[in-house]
Design an enzyme around this catalytic site. Structure first.
Site, PDB file in Angstrom:
ATOM      1  N   CYS A  72       0.766  -1.240   0.000  1.00 47.58           N
ATOM      2  CA  CYS A  72       0.000   0.000   0.000  1.00 47.58           C
ATOM      3  C   CYS A  72       0.801   1.298   0.000  1.00 47.58           C
ATOM      4  CB  CYS A  72      -1.014   0.001   1.144  1.00 47.58           C
ATOM      5  SG  CYS A  72      -0.342  -0.476   2.742  1.00 47.58           S
TER       6      CYS A  72
ATOM      7  N   HIS B 129      -2.575   6.820   4.819  1.00 46.85           N
ATOM      8  CA  HIS B 129      -1.380   5.982   5.021  1.00 46.85           C
ATOM      9  C   HIS B 129      -0.137   6.528   4.315  1.00 46.85           C
ATOM     10  CE1 HIS B 129       0.139   1.590   5.776  1.00 46.85           C
ATOM     11  NE2 HIS B 129       0.677   2.493   6.580  1.00 46.85           N
TER      12      HIS B 129
END
Length: 553
Positions: free
Chosen positions: A35, A96
């Protein structure tokens, strides 16, 4: 979310509808197989190492919200470009990509500083630590080591105290005091950063304010959907960009009552059907406002399924990747980087069109720039405007070559020769699966990109994805007449690519052949920037007594 590649295993009528009403990309590729670096490349249209977001060792993603690493303030996202063109921009869901740099509240990596006018959601991500009983994701091996060290020191201290009290032999008081303080220190180093992770990492922010800490995971899907719908409704009368970044499908899986047991494929299938329902609600909102013909909708994922995550009770929790080899954190294997790609724009894009050409998540940035009529100079981009392919005005992708990274190390190269249907993939090294013969790194949880964790290939492994999408049968000079040319052309492409990296410096590992690091950009994935720092911790209340719940009344 981790993967929706297994959409055939569950009922997904709304995602299927998007595809039937829009353009489906069958060879849509993420720039990284996990990610943080994938999202960095997606947001900027550039490979992650250009932003310092590629890893060199054990840690491959941001692990603490209170680390100092993140998407550098000097980078430019597609949100910032559209914001400058007069669009109202919003991010709902997972970020994130960091928050603070030097002190709590500087928000140097925050979405608001990267072009998003409005942010609601998870500045970090959804980890197992966010849900009691789901185990630990963050440096689990280090946690175990620190816990054992604390226990050994504690047992040692108790033993020496008993020896002194019983008079078996003389134990100096200063030694007991020293051991006592070592026990306190070891306990603090283990307990404070790790046992309080739900408070530190699992939070919800609205813009730059922490509104829930720790977050209530059970109601998260409904709240994210409501925020996305409200953002669309508030901005329906003028140009807007919404990045709706779901927390699905990522471990821990949700247990929403309305979807629990609904599918025939366990909790993963339940979560996938919930994703489909959410997509349906967003599409319904766009259509009901009468703005469908003015709205480009794009559906994708940041990487493939996490094969190693499963248990006997809930089955496969990280998803499946179909016929494609590998998965999350497995370098250039197709299973970790081939993701869904659907574009819907009624009246502009032909319904039911399929594009089999290589495309990238990095293509969104230049595509949005083109659509917003942004002609201002930019940095070196690795993506291309997709509109000619989507509208059928071009038959070939501009991606003749694609470069697949594992951390900062160039792992593989994809070549789509002009005038040919073949798509060759050249692997310079591959991750070592464990145990041997397995299809993933089950002993470590994720595959790593360096040292003894990989095997370098001389000559490189070569596959033709057009005929062998599963990467099961490596080509040889005997089976492929173009074998030498493939290696020659990819080597030249690598050299051209390396020349575009600012002050690039080849890896010390001669066997890696094509490893590069973009110097001049500070690395964001080092231990120094990853580890938890109390003074960077977002907090509602007075640190360390952080805690609040969102008022949803």
């Amino acid at each position: 979310m981790t993967s929706v590649l297994g959409m055939s295993v569950a009922m997904t009528p709304n995602i299927d509808r998007l595809a039937s009403e829009g353009v489906k990309l069958t060879q849509h590729i993420a720039a990284a197989p996990l990610c943080t670096p994938s999202r960095s490349a997606f947001m900027t249209g550039r490979y992650a190492l250009r932003s310092g977001m590629g890893s060199t060792g054990h840690v491959q993603v941001l692990l603490f919200l209170a680390g100092s690493g993140g998407l550098p303030p000097s980078e430019t996202t597609f949100a910032k470009r559209l914001q400058q063109q007069g669009y109202t921009t919003g991010l709902v869901g997972k970020w994130h990509l960091g928050v603070n740099c030097e002190y709590r509240g500087d928000h140097c990596h925050h979405p608001n500083q990267h072009g998003f006018s409005y942010f609601y959601g998870l500045p970090f991500t959804l980890f197992n630590d966010c849900v009691p009983g789901e185990g630990h994701d963050v440096l689990a091996d280090l946690q175990e080591t620190l816990q054992h060290l604390m226990m050994v020191l504690g047992v040692g201290l108790v033993t020496l105290v008993c020896v002194r009290l019983c008079g078996l032999f003389e134990v100096r008081l200063w030694l007991l005091v020293l051991l006592f303080f070592l026990c306190i220190l070891a306990t603090a180093v283990w307990y404070v950063p790790f046992m309080l992770l739900p408070t530190w990492n699992c939070i919800i922010m609205r813009n730059q304010e922490v509104i829930e800490q720790p977050m209530t995971v059970e109601t998260l899907p409904q709240r994210l959907l409501g925020e996305a719908q409200n953002f669309i409704k508030r901005n329906a009368d003028h140009p807007f960009l919404l990045f709706f970044s779901l927390a699905h499908i990522h471990t821990p899986l949700f247990k929403t009552p309305a979807f629990a047991g609904k599918s025939h494929h366990g909790r993963y299938g339940d979560n996938l059907e919930e994703v489909d329902w959410i997509i349906g609600k967003v599409t319904e909102t766009v259509d009901s406002l009468g703005i469908a013909n003015n709205t480009l909708m794009y559906f994708t994922s940041d990487h493939g399924g996490h094969l190693e995550v499963s248990d006997l009770q809930t089955g496969q929790k990280g998803g499946w990747n179909g016929i494609y080899k590998g998965g999350k954190a497995m370098g250039g294997w197709e299973g970790g980087i081939r993701v869904p790609g659907i574009f819907r724009w009624p009246g502009r894009l032909a319904a039911g069109k399929v594009v089999d050409e290589p495309t990238s998540l990095m293509d969104l940035y230049p595509t949005l720039k083109y659509l917003a009529k942004d002609t201002q100079p930019d940095r070196e981009l690795d993506g291309y405007n997709l509109m000619p392919l989507l509208e059928g005005k071009a038959a070939r992708s501009e991606h003749e070559f694609m470069f697949h990274y594992c951390g900062i190390y160039l792992n593989a190269v994809r070549w789509h020769p002009p005038g040919s249907d073949s798509i060759f993939k050249v692997h310079f090294f591959t991750p070592n699966f464990s145990p041997p013969g397995a299809g993933g790194c089950y002993e470590t949880g994720v595959c790593l990109c360096h040292g003894e964790h990989v095997t370098h290939h001389t000559p490189p492994l070569v596959y033709d994805l057009f005929h062998d999408p599963s990467e099961s049968h490596p080509l040889t000079p005997d089976t492929e007449p173009r074998f030498a040319k493939i290696l020659e052309q990819t080597a030249k492409a690598v050299e051209r690519h390396k020349s575009t990296l600012t002050n690039e410096q080849a890896s010390d590992d001669a066997h890696s052949h094509a490893s590069t690091a973009a110097q001049g950009v500070e690395g964001q994935m080092t231990w120094n920037k990853i580890l938890w720092r109390p003074w960077l911790q977002p907090c509602c209340g007075t640190f360390p007594f952080c805690g609040c719940k969102e008022d949803t009344a």
